[in-house]
Design a protein around this motif. Structure first.
Motif, PDB file in Angstrom:
ATOM      1  N   LYS A 194       1.210  -1.273  -0.055  1.00 11.84           N
ATOM      2  CA  LYS A 194       0.094   0.247   0.016  1.00 11.84           C
ATOM      3  C   LYS A 194       0.589   1.496   0.167  1.00 11.84           C
ATOM      4  N   VAL A 195       0.215   2.299  -0.960  1.00 11.70           N
ATOM      5  CA  VAL A 195       0.982   3.227  -0.694  1.00 11.70           C
ATOM      6  C   VAL A 195       0.721   4.511   0.228  1.00 11.70           C
ATOM      7  N   LEU A 196       1.588   4.779   1.312  1.00 17.10           N
ATOM      8  CA  LEU A 196       1.413   5.666   2.681  1.00 17.10           C
ATOM      9  C   LEU A 196       1.144   7.343   1.659  1.00 17.10           C
ATOM     10  N   GLY A 197       1.998   7.920   0.613  1.00 17.81           N
ATOM     11  CA  GLY A 197       2.125   9.240   0.727  1.00 17.81           C
ATOM     12  C   GLY A 197       2.719   9.050  -0.811  1.00 17.81           C
ATOM     13  N   LEU A 198       2.561   9.965  -1.294  1.00 17.62           N
ATOM     14  CA  LEU A 198       3.087  10.652  -2.105  1.00 17.62           C
ATOM     15  C   LEU A 198       3.676  12.378  -2.557  1.00 17.62           C
ATOM     16  N   GLU A 199       4.608  12.820  -2.049  1.00 20.06           N
ATOM     17  CA  GLU A 199       5.535  13.555  -1.675  1.00 20.06           C
ATOM     18  C   GLU A 199       6.460  14.508  -2.852  1.00 20.06           C
ATOM     19  N   ARG A 200       6.605  15.884  -3.296  1.00 21.17           N
ATOM     20  CA  ARG A 200       7.866  16.168  -4.403  1.00 21.17           C
ATOM     21  C   ARG A 200       8.835  16.138  -3.845  1.00 21.17           C
ATOM     22  N   HIS A 201       9.737  15.742  -4.578  1.00 22.02           N
ATOM     23  CA  HIS A 201      11.931  15.503  -4.744  1.00 22.02           C
ATOM     24  C   HIS A 201      12.181  14.900  -5.938  1.00 22.02           C
ATOM     25  N   ASP A 202      12.833  16.090  -5.614  1.00 18.80           N
ATOM     26  CA  ASP A 202      14.023  16.106  -6.775  1.00 18.80           C
ATOM     27  C   ASP A 202      13.530  15.890  -7.834  1.00 18.80           C
ATOM     28  N   GLY A 203      12.340  17.329  -7.690  1.00 24.39           N
ATOM     29  CA  GLY A 203      12.420  17.391  -9.610  1.00 24.39           C
ATOM     30  C   GLY A 203      10.724  16.442  -9.941  1.00 24.39           C
ATOM     31  N   GLY A 204      10.681  15.449  -9.615  1.00 29.04           N
ATOM     32  CA  GLY A 204       9.706  14.321  -9.632  1.00 29.04           C
ATOM     33  C   GLY A 204       8.405  14.142  -7.860  1.00 29.04           C
ATOM     34  N   ILE A 205       8.603  12.266  -7.934  1.00 26.28           N
ATOM     35  CA  ILE A 205       7.736  12.230  -6.832  1.00 26.28           C
ATOM     36  C   ILE A 205       8.440  11.538  -6.272  1.00 26.28           C
ATOM     37  N   ARG A 206       8.183  11.468  -5.242  1.00 24.44           N
ATOM     38  CA  ARG A 206       8.262   9.945  -4.095  1.00 24.44           C
ATOM     39  C   ARG A 206       7.941   8.919  -3.383  1.00 24.44           C
ATOM     40  N   VAL A 207       7.655   7.890  -3.364  1.00 25.37           N
ATOM     41  CA  VAL A 207       6.687   7.441  -3.170  1.00 25.37           C
ATOM     42  C   VAL A 207       6.977   6.998  -2.397  1.00 25.37           C
ATOM     43  N   ARG A 208       6.229   6.849  -0.791  1.00 25.07           N
ATOM     44  CA  ARG A 208       6.350   6.286   0.202  1.00 25.07           C
ATOM     45  C   ARG A 208       5.315   4.868   0.281  1.00 25.07           C
ATOM     46  N   PHE A 209       5.938   3.466   1.198  1.00 26.83           N
ATOM     47  CA  PHE A 209       5.479   3.199   1.577  1.00 26.83           C
ATOM     48  C   PHE A 209       4.633   2.534   2.476  1.00 26.83           C
ATOM     49  N   THR A 210       3.555   1.667   3.315  1.00 23.91           N
ATOM     50  CA  THR A 210       3.316   1.074   4.430  1.00 23.91           C
ATOM     51  C   THR A 210       5.143  -0.129   4.587  1.00 23.91           C
ATOM     52  N   GLU A 211       5.356  -0.564   3.981  1.00 28.77           N
ATOM     53  CA  GLU A 211       6.166  -1.470   3.900  1.00 28.77           C
ATOM     54  C   GLU A 211       6.745  -1.220   3.085  1.00 28.77           C
ATOM     55  N   GLY A 212       9.123  -1.162   3.404  1.00 34.30           N
ATOM     56  CA  GLY A 212       9.403  -1.505   2.312  1.00 34.30           C
ATOM     57  C   GLY A 212      10.160  -0.579   1.747  1.00 34.30           C
ATOM     58  N   SER A 213      10.964  -0.261   1.389  1.00 31.00           N
ATOM     59  CA  SER A 213      11.442   0.712   0.673  1.00 31.00           C
ATOM     60  C   SER A 213      10.939   2.250  -0.393  1.00 31.00           C
ATOM     61  N   ASP A 214      11.153   3.073  -0.440  1.00 31.45           N
ATOM     62  CA  ASP A 214      10.578   4.293  -1.065  1.00 31.45           C
ATOM     63  C   ASP A 214      10.715   4.355  -2.433  1.00 31.45           C
ATOM     64  N   GLU A 215      10.067   4.548  -3.801  1.00 29.47           N
ATOM     65  CA  GLU A 215      10.406   4.663  -4.635  1.00 29.47           C
ATOM     66  C   GLU A 215      10.203   5.966  -5.714  1.00 29.47           C
ATOM     67  N   GLN A 216      10.842   6.602  -6.440  1.00 32.61           N
ATOM     68  CA  GLN A 216      11.469   7.798  -6.718  1.00 32.61           C
ATOM     69  C   GLN A 216      10.861   7.550  -8.800  1.00 32.61           C
ATOM     70  N   VAL A 217       9.618   8.346  -8.829  1.00 34.18           N
ATOM     71  CA  VAL A 217       9.381   8.196 -10.542  1.00 34.18           C
ATOM     72  C   VAL A 217       9.249  10.039 -10.567  1.00 34.18           C
ATOM     73  N   ALA A 218       8.808   9.794 -11.953  1.00 33.55           N
ATOM     74  CA  ALA A 218       9.196  11.290 -12.410  1.00 33.55           C
ATOM     75  C   ALA A 218       7.418  11.738 -12.799  1.00 33.55           C
ATOM     76  N   ALA A 219       6.351  10.863 -12.911  1.00 38.81           N
ATOM     77  CA  ALA A 219       4.887  11.453 -12.334  1.00 38.81           C
ATOM     78  C   ALA A 219       4.329  10.314 -12.245  1.00 38.81           C
ATOM     79  N   ILE A 220       3.404  10.435 -12.046  1.00 38.42           N
ATOM     80  CA  ILE A 220       1.653   9.505 -11.562  1.00 38.42           C
ATOM     81  C   ILE A 220       0.714   9.853 -12.084  1.00 38.42           C
ATOM     82  N   PHE A 221       0.637   8.248 -13.291  1.00 36.13           N
ATOM     83  CA  PHE A 221      -1.081   8.553 -13.765  1.00 36.13           C
ATOM     84  C   PHE A 221      -1.797   7.521 -12.594  1.00 36.13           C
ATOM     85  N   VAL A 222      -2.833   8.118 -12.733  1.00 33.77           N
ATOM     86  CA  VAL A 222      -3.935   7.325 -12.165  1.00 33.77           C
ATOM     87  C   VAL A 222      -5.497   7.534 -13.067  1.00 33.77           C
ATOM     88  N   SER A 223      -6.426   5.887 -13.039  1.00 38.03           N
ATOM     89  CA  SER A 223      -7.493   6.388 -13.748  1.00 38.03           C
ATOM     90  C   SER A 223      -8.715   7.375 -12.147  1.00 38.03           C
TER      91      SER A 223
END
Length: 301
Positions: A194-223
């Motif tokens: 589960k995604v715990l939260g999204l935040e701006r970071h280093d020109g993109g988005i840091r994805v934080r999870f309820t468990e496990g390491s963060d991920e970095q993406v440039a953008a998020i697409f969602v329906s």
């Protein structure tokens, strides 16, 4: 003192591309129409429009301002920056009550009030919406070319990954713990936590999870889920599609005679969702105005 009542041939509610084009179309044939704009727009958080021929990269506010400047050349068209608070059928037409307590009656009504996107309940997504988070690769994908792009949600992963695959350097699917559909064919990294939260970071988005390491993406697409921006479709009892958008025919006619609809708020029953783009909205506005004119001409004979 009783409220002032004015009359026009066509009342247009909504000042986005559909409503503005409807007004222009009616102005070109010198048909009296009043456009009401309450100042809220689906793309309010977007800095630039894309996939709009001759306006690719134009700010939505600039597009609307130019449209209004051009409408000023047509004496039969009036634009009012006031919200419509109620619409009812009256005397074979429609009665509109405005936020300034004035009243306007019209023979025909064009609704171009749009929809609102209901986002998944993920912390930080609202703050990114229209900027680093979006739903339409046609409108926002190219700007993230060659970068890592995230897809939020399992259900839309097959469709969005097919569109974004040629654009992104890598895709990251965030399933939120849901099963991927049978149509899923792989080709992307998948995180099930589960995604715990999204935040701006280093020109993109840091994805934080309820468990496990963060991920970095440039953008998020969602329906997103859609809801009507205005209450008028419900108040007038218009038939809806399963999407929640108004059901219209090939001339933009709703289920209630005299009510035409254009833009994201309506679509043909053959389509699963509205074709959400500025050009398609403008085209639907022109179609609705043409249908309204046909009805007015028919009534005159």
């Amino acid at each position: 003192m009783s409220p002032t009542t004015l009359h026009t041939d066509v009342a247009i509610i909504g000042g986005g591309p559909a409503g503005l084009q409807a007004a222009l179309t009616l102005g070109r044939i010198h048909r009296d129409a009043v456009l009401f704009d309450n100042g809220t727009y689906r793309n309010a958080g977007v800095a630039h429009m894309h996939n709009v021929l001759t306006h690719d990269g134009t700010a939505p506010s600039e597009f609307r301002a130019t449209a209004r400047d051009q409408l000023a050349a047509y004496d039969t068209i009036s634009v009012r920056d006031v919200a419509v608070t109620d619409v009812v059928q009256a005397d074979g037409g429609f009665r509109l009550v405005l936020a300034d307590d004035s009243v306007l009656t019209a023979e025909v009504l064009i609704l171009a009030t749009g929809v609102r996107d209901e986002l998944p309940a993920v912390d930080g997504l609202d703050d990114l919406w229209g900027d680093l988070a979006a739903h339409c690769p046609f409108c926002h994908g190219h700007e993230f070319s060659g970068r890592r792009i995230g897809i939020l949600g399992a259900a839309a992963a097959p469709h969005l990954s097919a569109l974004l695959g040629p654009i992104a350097s890598e895709l990251l699917v965030l399933t939120q713990g849901e099963d991927l559909p049978e149509a899923w064919s792989g080709g992307a990294m998948v995180r099930d936590e589960k995604v715990l939260g999204l935040e701006r970071h280093d020109g993109g988005i840091r994805v934080r999870f309820t468990e496990g390491s963060d991920e970095q993406v440039a953008a998020i697409f969602v329906s997103t889920a859609l809801r009507q921006s205005a209450p008028f479709a419900e108040r007038l009892g218009l038939e809806l599609n399963p999407s929640g958008c108004v059901r219209i025919d090939e001339l933009g006619r709703s289920s209630l005679p005299g009510v035409y609809c254009g833009g994201d708020m309506a679509h043909l029953p053959a389509h699963p969702m509205p074709m959400a783009s500025v050009i398609m909205a403008a085209a639907a506005g022109q179609l609705a105005a043409s249908g309204a004119q046909m009805q007015l001409m028919s009534a005159a004979h």
